[in-house]
Design a protein around this motif. Structure first.
Motif, PDB file in Angstrom:
ATOM      1  N   MET A   1     -56.372 119.490   2.038  1.00  0.00           N
ATOM      2  CA  MET A   1     -57.278 118.365   1.911  1.00  0.00           C
ATOM      3  C   MET A   1     -58.077 118.493   0.606  1.00  0.00           C
ATOM      4  O   MET A   1     -58.495 119.596   0.240  1.00  0.00           O
ATOM      5  CB  MET A   1     -58.274 118.335   3.098  1.00  0.00           C
ATOM      6  N   ALA A   2     -58.287 117.395  -0.057  1.00  0.00           N
ATOM      7  CA  ALA A   2     -59.032 117.431  -1.303  1.00  0.00           C
ATOM      8  C   ALA A   2     -60.501 117.720  -1.028  1.00  0.00           C
ATOM      9  O   ALA A   2     -61.073 117.270  -0.037  1.00  0.00           O
ATOM     10  CB  ALA A   2     -58.887 116.082  -2.019  1.00  0.00           C
ATOM     11  N   ALA A   3     -61.109 118.503  -1.924  1.00  0.00           N
ATOM     12  CA  ALA A   3     -62.526 118.827  -1.781  1.00  0.00           C
ATOM     13  C   ALA A   3     -63.368 117.599  -2.095  1.00  0.00           C
ATOM     14  O   ALA A   3     -62.976 116.726  -2.888  1.00  0.00           O
ATOM     15  CB  ALA A   3     -62.886 119.969  -2.716  1.00  0.00           C
ATOM     16  N   LYS A   4     -64.511 117.519  -1.448  1.00  0.00           N
ATOM     17  CA  LYS A   4     -65.408 116.395  -1.692  1.00  0.00           C
ATOM     18  C   LYS A   4     -65.976 116.468  -3.101  1.00  0.00           C
ATOM     19  O   LYS A   4     -66.225 117.553  -3.635  1.00  0.00           O
ATOM     20  CB  LYS A   4     -66.577 116.435  -0.692  1.00  0.00           C
ATOM     21  N   ARG A   5     -66.189 115.301  -3.712  1.00  0.00           N
ATOM     22  CA  ARG A   5     -66.887 115.262  -4.984  1.00  0.00           C
ATOM     23  C   ARG A   5     -68.372 115.508  -4.757  1.00  0.00           C
ATOM     24  O   ARG A   5     -68.909 115.216  -3.697  1.00  0.00           O
ATOM     25  CB  ARG A   5     -66.691 113.899  -5.644  1.00  0.00           C
ATOM     26  N   ASP A   6     -69.039 116.031  -5.770  1.00  0.00           N
ATOM     27  CA  ASP A   6     -70.478 116.250  -5.681  1.00  0.00           C
ATOM     28  C   ASP A   6     -71.181 114.914  -5.447  1.00  0.00           C
ATOM     29  O   ASP A   6     -70.896 113.917  -6.110  1.00  0.00           O
ATOM     30  CB  ASP A   6     -70.971 116.886  -6.985  1.00  0.00           C
ATOM     31  N   TYR A   7     -72.106 114.885  -4.466  1.00  0.00           N
ATOM     32  CA  TYR A   7     -72.768 113.631  -4.104  1.00  0.00           C
ATOM     33  C   TYR A   7     -73.558 113.037  -5.275  1.00  0.00           C
ATOM     34  O   TYR A   7     -73.628 111.810  -5.431  1.00  0.00           O
ATOM     35  CB  TYR A   7     -73.697 113.856  -2.914  1.00  0.00           C
ATOM     36  N   TYR A   8     -74.172 113.871  -6.091  1.00  0.00           N
ATOM     37  CA  TYR A   8     -74.913 113.352  -7.244  1.00  0.00           C
ATOM     38  C   TYR A   8     -73.949 112.709  -8.243  1.00  0.00           C
ATOM     39  O   TYR A   8     -74.262 111.668  -8.842  1.00  0.00           O
ATOM     40  CB  TYR A   8     -75.700 114.478  -7.913  1.00  0.00           C
ATOM     41  N   GLU A   9     -72.776 113.328  -8.399  1.00  0.00           N
ATOM     42  CA  GLU A   9     -71.756 112.761  -9.286  1.00  0.00           C
ATOM     43  C   GLU A   9     -71.253 111.424  -8.751  1.00  0.00           C
ATOM     44  O   GLU A   9     -71.035 110.490  -9.517  1.00  0.00           O
ATOM     45  CB  GLU A   9     -70.604 113.751  -9.418  1.00  0.00           C
ATOM     46  N   VAL A  10     -71.075 111.336  -7.427  1.00  0.00           N
ATOM     47  CA  VAL A  10     -70.606 110.092  -6.816  1.00  0.00           C
ATOM     48  C   VAL A  10     -71.554 108.938  -7.140  1.00  0.00           C
ATOM     49  O   VAL A  10     -71.118 107.832  -7.490  1.00  0.00           O
ATOM     50  CB  VAL A  10     -70.473 110.252  -5.289  1.00  0.00           C
ATOM     51  N   LEU A  11     -72.858 109.186  -7.033  1.00  0.00           N
ATOM     52  CA  LEU A  11     -73.845 108.126  -7.284  1.00  0.00           C
ATOM     53  C   LEU A  11     -74.196 107.994  -8.755  1.00  0.00           C
ATOM     54  O   LEU A  11     -74.873 107.040  -9.152  1.00  0.00           O
ATOM     55  CB  LEU A  11     -75.119 108.397  -6.469  1.00  0.00           C
ATOM     56  N   LEU A  29     -73.473 100.480  -6.551  1.00  0.00           N
ATOM     57  CA  LEU A  29     -72.121 100.810  -6.102  1.00  0.00           C
ATOM     58  C   LEU A  29     -71.722  99.995  -4.878  1.00  0.00           C
ATOM     59  O   LEU A  29     -70.557  99.615  -4.724  1.00  0.00           O
ATOM     60  CB  LEU A  29     -72.033 102.306  -5.783  1.00  0.00           C
ATOM     61  N   ALA A  30     -72.688  99.722  -3.982  1.00  0.00           N
ATOM     62  CA  ALA A  30     -72.394  98.926  -2.793  1.00  0.00           C
ATOM     63  C   ALA A  30     -71.975  97.503  -3.177  1.00  0.00           C
ATOM     64  O   ALA A  30     -71.058  96.927  -2.598  1.00  0.00           O
ATOM     65  CB  ALA A  30     -73.609  98.895  -1.867  1.00  0.00           C
ATOM     66  N   ILE A  31     -72.657  96.949  -4.173  1.00  0.00           N
ATOM     67  CA  ILE A  31     -72.300  95.602  -4.649  1.00  0.00           C
ATOM     68  C   ILE A  31     -70.895  95.603  -5.256  1.00  0.00           C
ATOM     69  O   ILE A  31     -70.091  94.693  -5.032  1.00  0.00           O
ATOM     70  CB  ILE A  31     -73.326  95.124  -5.697  1.00  0.00           C
ATOM     71  N   LYS A  32     -70.582  96.663  -6.003  1.00  0.00           N
ATOM     72  CA  LYS A  32     -69.311  96.722  -6.725  1.00  0.00           C
ATOM     73  C   LYS A  32     -68.124  96.955  -5.807  1.00  0.00           C
ATOM     74  O   LYS A  32     -67.059  96.341  -5.971  1.00  0.00           O
ATOM     75  CB  LYS A  32     -69.384  97.828  -7.773  1.00  0.00           C
ATOM     76  N   TYR A  33     -68.290  97.850  -4.788  1.00  0.00           N
ATOM     77  CA  TYR A  33     -67.140  98.306  -4.026  1.00  0.00           C
ATOM     78  C   TYR A  33     -67.096  97.830  -2.582  1.00  0.00           C
ATOM     79  O   TYR A  33     -66.175  98.189  -1.854  1.00  0.00           O
ATOM     80  CB  TYR A  33     -67.089  99.837  -4.028  1.00  0.00           C
ATOM     81  N   HIS A  34     -68.063  97.022  -2.134  1.00  0.00           N
ATOM     82  CA  HIS A  34     -68.057  96.644  -0.721  1.00  0.00           C
ATOM     83  C   HIS A  34     -66.741  95.957  -0.355  1.00  0.00           C
ATOM     84  O   HIS A  34     -66.242  95.094  -1.090  1.00  0.00           O
ATOM     85  CB  HIS A  34     -69.228  95.714  -0.407  1.00  0.00           C
ATOM     86  N   LYS A  49     -67.059 103.992   0.948  1.00  0.00           N
ATOM     87  CA  LYS A  49     -67.359 105.003   1.961  1.00  0.00           C
ATOM     88  C   LYS A  49     -67.928 106.272   1.320  1.00  0.00           C
ATOM     89  O   LYS A  49     -68.865 106.878   1.840  1.00  0.00           O
ATOM     90  CB  LYS A  49     -66.091 105.346   2.756  1.00  0.00           C
ATOM     91  N   GLU A  50     -67.348 106.663   0.190  1.00  0.00           N
ATOM     92  CA  GLU A  50     -67.816 107.868  -0.503  1.00  0.00           C
ATOM     93  C   GLU A  50     -69.269 107.702  -0.967  1.00  0.00           C
ATOM     94  O   GLU A  50     -70.098 108.596  -0.801  1.00  0.00           O
ATOM     95  CB  GLU A  50     -66.912 108.138  -1.704  1.00  0.00           C
ATOM     96  N   ALA A  51     -69.581 106.529  -1.548  1.00  0.00           N
ATOM     97  CA  ALA A  51     -70.947 106.273  -2.013  1.00  0.00           C
ATOM     98  C   ALA A  51     -71.920 106.208  -0.844  1.00  0.00           C
ATOM     99  O   ALA A  51     -73.053 106.695  -0.920  1.00  0.00           O
ATOM    100  CB  ALA A  51     -70.986 104.967  -2.815  1.00  0.00           C
ATOM    101  N   THR A  52     -71.479 105.595   0.272  1.00  0.00           N
ATOM    102  CA  THR A  52     -72.339 105.484   1.445  1.00  0.00           C
ATOM    103  C   THR A  52     -72.642 106.848   2.039  1.00  0.00           C
ATOM    104  O   THR A  52     -73.777 107.142   2.436  1.00  0.00           O
ATOM    105  CB  THR A  52     -71.678 104.573   2.502  1.00  0.00           C
ATOM    106  N   GLU A  53     -71.634 107.708   2.110  1.00  0.00           N
ATOM    107  CA  GLU A  53     -71.865 109.071   2.614  1.00  0.00           C
ATOM    108  C   GLU A  53     -72.819 109.827   1.700  1.00  0.00           C
ATOM    109  O   GLU A  53     -73.727 110.524   2.171  1.00  0.00           O
ATOM    110  CB  GLU A  53     -70.545 109.818   2.740  1.00  0.00           C
ATOM    111  N   ALA A  54     -72.604 109.708   0.385  1.00  0.00           N
ATOM    112  CA  ALA A  54     -73.483 110.400  -0.568  1.00  0.00           C
ATOM    113  C   ALA A  54     -74.933 109.918  -0.413  1.00  0.00           C
ATOM    114  O   ALA A  54     -75.867 110.728  -0.393  1.00  0.00           O
ATOM    115  CB  ALA A  54     -72.988 110.159  -1.993  1.00  0.00           C
ATOM    116  N   TYR A  55     -75.111 108.594  -0.281  1.00  0.00           N
ATOM    117  CA  TYR A  55     -76.476 108.067  -0.146  1.00  0.00           C
ATOM    118  C   TYR A  55     -77.113 108.493   1.173  1.00  0.00           C
ATOM    119  O   TYR A  55     -78.308 108.809   1.229  1.00  0.00           O
ATOM    120  CB  TYR A  55     -76.469 106.542  -0.245  1.00  0.00           C
ATOM    121  N   SER A  56     -76.324 108.528   2.251  1.00  0.00           N
ATOM    122  CA  SER A  56     -76.883 108.906   3.552  1.00  0.00           C
ATOM    123  C   SER A  56     -77.423 110.332   3.535  1.00  0.00           C
ATOM    124  O   SER A  56     -78.343 110.663   4.266  1.00  0.00           O
ATOM    125  CB  SER A  56     -75.819 108.753   4.647  1.00  0.00           C
ATOM    126  N   VAL A  57     -76.835 111.195   2.687  1.00  0.00           N
ATOM    127  CA  VAL A  57     -77.314 112.575   2.571  1.00  0.00           C
ATOM    128  C   VAL A  57     -78.500 112.657   1.608  1.00  0.00           C
ATOM    129  O   VAL A  57     -79.550 113.209   1.937  1.00  0.00           O
ATOM    130  CB  VAL A  57     -76.172 113.504   2.097  1.00  0.00           C
TER     131      VAL A  57
END
Length: 378
Positions: A1-11, A29-34, A49-57
Motif C-alpha cells: 500500500m502506498a504511504a500517505k502524503r504529509d498532511y501539510y503537503e496535501v493542503l 481544495l474543496a472547491i476545486k476537487y469536490h 478525500k485526501e484533503a478532507t482527511e488532512a483537514y480533519s486532523v
C-alpha cells in the motif's frame, strides 16, 4: 500500500500554519476537487478525500499535536473523517461552499427529492503483527495475510446476474431514504433496499446478490523504526470494500513487540545488565557490550566501580519514532559474589576483610550515587 502524503503537503501549508490558514487552504481544495463539481473523475474524488482527511486532523488541536509528534502512526483509529457518516465540523465549510447539508457519501447536497446514489464505506480490518526489538530498531516491511470483501468479478459488484436484474426500490423510489416532515425534516434509511435505492431481483450466483466476495490477499506493510507495543498503523483503503462498489475501509495493523532476552525497553531507551568479578570491579576492566543492531562495542569499567553503577552509551538505543536521533543504552554493572570458596579463596577473603581498605565507609558522594541508582531502577 502506498504511504500517505504529509498532511501539510496535501493542503499546501507550512507546519507553522495557523488554524485560519489551514481552513482557507482546505476551502480552496474543496472547491476545486469536490465530486459534485467533477462527476466521474476518480482522481478528483481521491484528492478531495485526501484533503478532507488532512483537514480533519490539522483542524483538531489534539490530533494535530499527535500528528506533529508521531506522524500518521500516532493517530490510532481515527486519523480522519468516516466518509459513511458525514464530516462533522467539516460540514460547516461544505455547507458554506455548496449550500444545504452534507450527507453521507459524495453527492446529495441539500434536501432535493430526486434519486441519489449513496456511497457506502466498507468496514475496517484489524490485524496483529509481531516484531522483534531488532526489527523495531531498523523498521521492517511485513507481508500480512488478510481476508477481505472485494467486488464480485462476475457481476462487477452490482449483485445482479444481469443489468435487467436490478430495479428501482418501490418503497423509496430510488432515494434510499424515508423523509418525513414535522417541525423538522427527518431522514431515515430505507429498510427495504438498505439505502441503496435499488433492489436486486435476479441475484448473481457467485455473490448471492451482495456484490461482494471474500478474497485472501497478502499485503506489504511498511513499519517505521521506533514503533511501540500496542501502536496501531493505518493503511488507507486496505480494508473491506463497501457495498455497491463503495469506498474501501482501512487496514489497521496493531504492533506486538516481543520481549527481548538482552534488553529492557523504556520508550526509545534500552537497559541491559553486565556482570563482572570482584577483581574487575576493584581493578577496572574492558567489556564488550552487545548493541541492538547486533554489533558490539567495547566499554571501560573504571577501577573501584560499585555494583549497580550505570554506564551510558548515548544514541545507542532505539530510533525516536518519526523524529531524528536515538535513545540511549544504559548498562547496569553487577558485581558477582561467589557462593562457594576454596580454602585458599577463604584465606584470601579473610585477609581482605582484615584490611582497613575494604571496610565500608561511604562518603557523601557514594551515598548520592546509591540514591541515584535507586531512582533509576525503581
Amino acid at each position: 500500500m502506498a504511504a500517505k502524503r504529509d498532511y501539510y503537503e496535501v493542503l499546501g501549508v507550512d507546519k507553522s500554519a495557523s488554524a485560519d490558514q489551514i481552513k482557507k487552504a482546505y476551502r480552496a481544495l474543496a472547491i476545486k476537487y469536490h465530486p459534485d463539481k467533477n462527476p466521474g473523475d476518480k482522481v478528483a474524488e481521491e484528492k478531495f478525500k485526501e484533503a478532507t482527511e488532512a483537514y480533519s486532523v490539522l483542524s483538531d488541536p489534539d490530533k494535530r499535536a499527535k500528528y506533529d509528534r508521531f506522524g500518521a502512526a500516532g493517530l490510532g483509529d481515527n486519523p480522519g473523517p468516516d466518509f459513511s457518516e458525514g464530516f462533522g465540523p467539516i460540514n460547516d465549510i461544505l455547507r458554506d461552499l455548496f449550500g444545504g447539508a452534507f450527507g453521507g457519501g459524495f453527492s446529495g447536497f441539500g434536501f432535493d427529492d430526486g434519486p441519489q446514489e449513496k456511497v457506502f464505506r466498507g468496514k475496517d480490518i484489524r490485524v496483529h503483527t509481531k516484531l522483534t526489538l531488532a526489527e523495531v530498531a531498523t523498521g521492517v516491511t511485513k507481508d500480512i495475510s488478510i481476508e477481505r470483501f472485494t467486488p464480485c468479478s462476475r457481476c462487477g459488484g452490482s449483485g445482479a446476474k444481469s443489468a435487467s436484474g436490478i430495479k428501482i426500490c418501490p418503497a423509496c423510489k430510488g432515494s434510499g431514504q424515508y423523509r418525513t416532515r414535522s417541525l423538522f425534516m427527518q431522514i431515515s434509511t430505507c429498510q427495504q433496499c438498505g439505502g441503496l435505492g435499488k433492489i436486486v431481483t435476479d441475484p448473481c450466483p457467485d455473490c448471492s446478490g451482495s456484490g461482494l466476495v471474500r478474497k485472501r490477499e497478502t499485503v506489504k506493510v511498511n513499519i517505521p523504526a521506533g514503533v511501540e507495543d500496542g501502536m496501531q498503523l493505518r493503511v488507507s483503503g486496505g480494508g473491506n470494500c463497501g457495498r455497491n462498489n463503495g469506498i474501501n475501509g482501512d487496514l489497521l495493523v496493531v504492533i506486538d513487540v516481543a520481549n527481548s532476552d538482552d534488553f529492557i525497553r523504556k520508550g526509545s531507551d534500552l537497559y541491559c545488565t553486565k556482570i563482572i568479578s570482584i577483581a574487575d570491579a576493584m581493578l577496572g576492566c574492558d567489556l564488550d557490550v552487545k548493541l541492538i543492531n547486533g554489533s558490539t562495542q567495547k566499554i571501560k569499567v573504571e577501577a573501584g566501580t560499585q555494583s549497580g553503577s550505570i554506564i551510558t552509551l548515548r544514541g545507542k538505543g532505539l530510533p525516536m519514532l518519526n523524529s531524528y536521533g536515538n535513545g540511549n543504552l544504559y548498562i547496569k554493572i553487577g558485581v558477582w559474589i561467589p557462593k562457594r570458596l576454596s580454602r585458599d579463596s577463604k584465606e584470601l577473603a579473610e585477609a581482605i576483610r582484615r584490611n582497613p581498605d575494604f571496610v565500608p565507609n561511604p562518603n557523601k558522594e557514594d551515598k548520592s550515587f546509591f540514591d541515584r541508582i535507586k531512582d533509576i531502577f525503581d
